[in-house]
Scaffold this motif. Structure first.
Motif, PDB file in Angstrom:
ATOM      1  N   SER A 253     -19.400 -10.162  -1.209  1.00 10.36           N
ATOM      2  CA  SER A 253     -18.067 -10.538  -0.753  1.00 10.36           C
ATOM      3  C   SER A 253     -18.059 -11.887  -0.073  1.00 10.36           C
ATOM      4  O   SER A 253     -17.060 -12.590  -0.078  1.00 10.36           O
TER       5      SER A 253
ATOM      6  N   GLU B 218      -3.400  -9.573  -2.633  1.00 11.41           N
ATOM      7  CA  GLU B 218      -4.633  -8.779  -2.643  1.00 11.41           C
ATOM      8  C   GLU B 218      -5.676  -9.399  -1.731  1.00 11.41           C
ATOM      9  O   GLU B 218      -6.347  -8.706  -0.953  1.00 11.41           O
TER      10      GLU B 218
ATOM     11  N   ASP C  10      -7.177  -7.676   1.755  1.00 10.53           N
ATOM     12  CA  ASP C  10      -8.612  -7.471   1.986  1.00 10.53           C
ATOM     13  C   ASP C  10      -9.084  -8.192   3.242  1.00 10.53           C
ATOM     14  O   ASP C  10      -9.879  -7.653   4.029  1.00 10.53           O
TER      15      ASP C  10
ATOM     16  N   TYR D  69     -10.552  -6.487   6.649  1.00  9.90           N
ATOM     17  CA  TYR D  69     -11.912  -6.819   7.062  1.00  9.90           C
ATOM     18  C   TYR D  69     -11.944  -7.242   8.530  1.00  9.90           C
ATOM     19  O   TYR D  69     -12.832  -6.836   9.295  1.00  9.90           O
TER      20      TYR D  69
END
Length: 398
Positions: free
Chosen positions: A344, A356, A360, A364
């Motif tokens: 990632s 999106e 994310d 996080y």
């Protein structure tokens, strides 16, 4: 009539910090040789460069000189039509275009949409070549509205309006074949890791049918050669970049496209390989195996991405790898048997939906699911940053 279609030269680009000027010079030399000495002896009536000549709005001096050298060499033997892409500064790329010789047409301004370059082949086939520079919807939706309400804020709307103008001009040119250069993301085509996102309002694609009633659409933006769906009778193609710009392209055969147009019938497209000055490879294994096994001998001169699977990260890892693979660009340590957490931290996100991506990122950072309002704010900030980047690249250097 024979045309050579290419795009996405990205002069000035680097690959994981490596200057690609020498490699770019080699592939442009190959393109010049193909034009000067066609493989089957059929002369090339025009070279079409569908955007992203440069990798950024203010390219390095050596890249500008390389483009000048290539343009001068090509225009000495054929006609050259160039459009601007989303990486180019349209103002800089088009500077001085009015002073160029008749065999060079730079299309970087919306006012040139319906002003074709008219060509006649040695066999009498007449072709009108139109250029659509990269259209930023926030600007083009007003410029293409003709004084009426702005068009919808989408690539589909502005590219469709540009094609409508072209079709209106074609209506007054009976018996003339039509070619359009465009820099866009056509639905159904596959991106790689090396294209910059052009997403606006969560959408970046246009339908291939937008080019209906056009004989050949020479596309740029995506770096892999491909043929997205199109309207019946129209041939729509991406030539792809002539050089590999990411490891996601390591297995792609890089090409230019030879396009043959007769007085009637569909365009015929023949890919011609552009030999790469250096191969790419992705390797995986323990360090001792990578350094000693003859299996990897073919990658010694390649640009390589390597994953080391030793249980403990070896000392002086990069130095030891470069003793055999001097062009190693990326090294990862993933111990065999460890839980796969992905990469990632190094994933290329150039083509991800900003909603999106924002969802994310927020999850996080906050360790909680992002709310709709938080994602809305992220998307607005993302698009504002993209617009600011485009404006900065379009400004003249003081």
């Amino acid at each position: 009539m024979r045309l050579l279609h290419t795009s996405d030269w990205h002069l000035g680009r680097t690959l994981h910090g490596v200057n690609l000027h020498e490699a770019q010079t080699a592939v442009l030399e190959r393109i010049c040789e193909l034009v000067e000495d066609p493989p089957d002896g059929v002369p090339i009536d025009a070279v079409l460069v569908a955007g992203d000549v440069y990798d950024r709005g203010v390219p390095p001096v050596e890249s500008v000189q390389l483009f000048e050298w290539t343009l001068s060499r090509l225009s000495a033997v054929t006609t050259v039509v160039v459009t601007s892409g989303n990486h180019d500064s349209a103002i800089r790329l088009g500077y001085g275009a009015g002073l160029f010789r008749d065999s060079i047409r730079m299309v970087t301004d919306l006012g040139q949409l319906d002003l074709p370059m008219l060509l006649e082949g040695s066999d009498g086939v007449r072709v009108a070549v139109y250029g659509i520079p990269y259209l930023d919807p926030d600007h083009a939706r007003v410029a293409l509205a003709g004084g009426r309400e702005p068009l919808p804020r989408s690539h589909q709307a502005v590219v469709g309006a540009a094609c409508d103008r072209i079709r209106a001009d074609l209506a007054d040119r009976p018996g003339v074949r039509s070619v359009v250069l465009a820099h866009a993301f056509v639905a159904g085509a596959e991106p790689s890791d090396s294209e910059r996102s052009i997403m606006v309002g969560g959408v970046d694609r246009v339908a291939g049918t937008v080019f209906h009633d056009i004989d050949y659409a020479a596309l740029g933006h995506l770096h892999g050669p491909q043929a997205p769906d199109s309207a019946e009778g129209s041939v729509v193609r991406y030539s792809g970049s002539p050089l590999r710009y990411s490891f996601s392209e390591q297995d792609q055969q890089k090409v230019v496209l030879l396009v043959d147009l007769d007085a009637s019938g569909p365009a015929r497209v023949t890919p011609v390989e552009v030999v790469q000055p250096r191969t790419m490879a992705t390797l995986r294994g323990c360090l001792d195996e990578l350094l000693e096994s003859p299996t990897f001998a073919g990658a010694e001169s390649a640009w390589v991405r390597i994953t080391i699977t030793d249980r403990v990260r070896p000392d002086s890892l990069m130095d030891r790898l470069k003793s055999r693979f001097p062009h190693a660009l990326q090294v990862f340590h993933e111990p065999e048997g460890a839980i796969d957490r992905g990469r990632s931290g190094t994933t290329v996100v150039s083509e991800r939906d900003p909603r999106e991506l924002g969802s994310d990122f927020i999850a996080y950072v906050t360790k909680a699911e992002a709310s709709g309002g938080e994602v809305d704010v992220f998307e607005a900030g993302f698009e504002a940053a993209v617009r600011a980047q485009h404006r900065a690249e379009a400004q003249e250097v003081g």
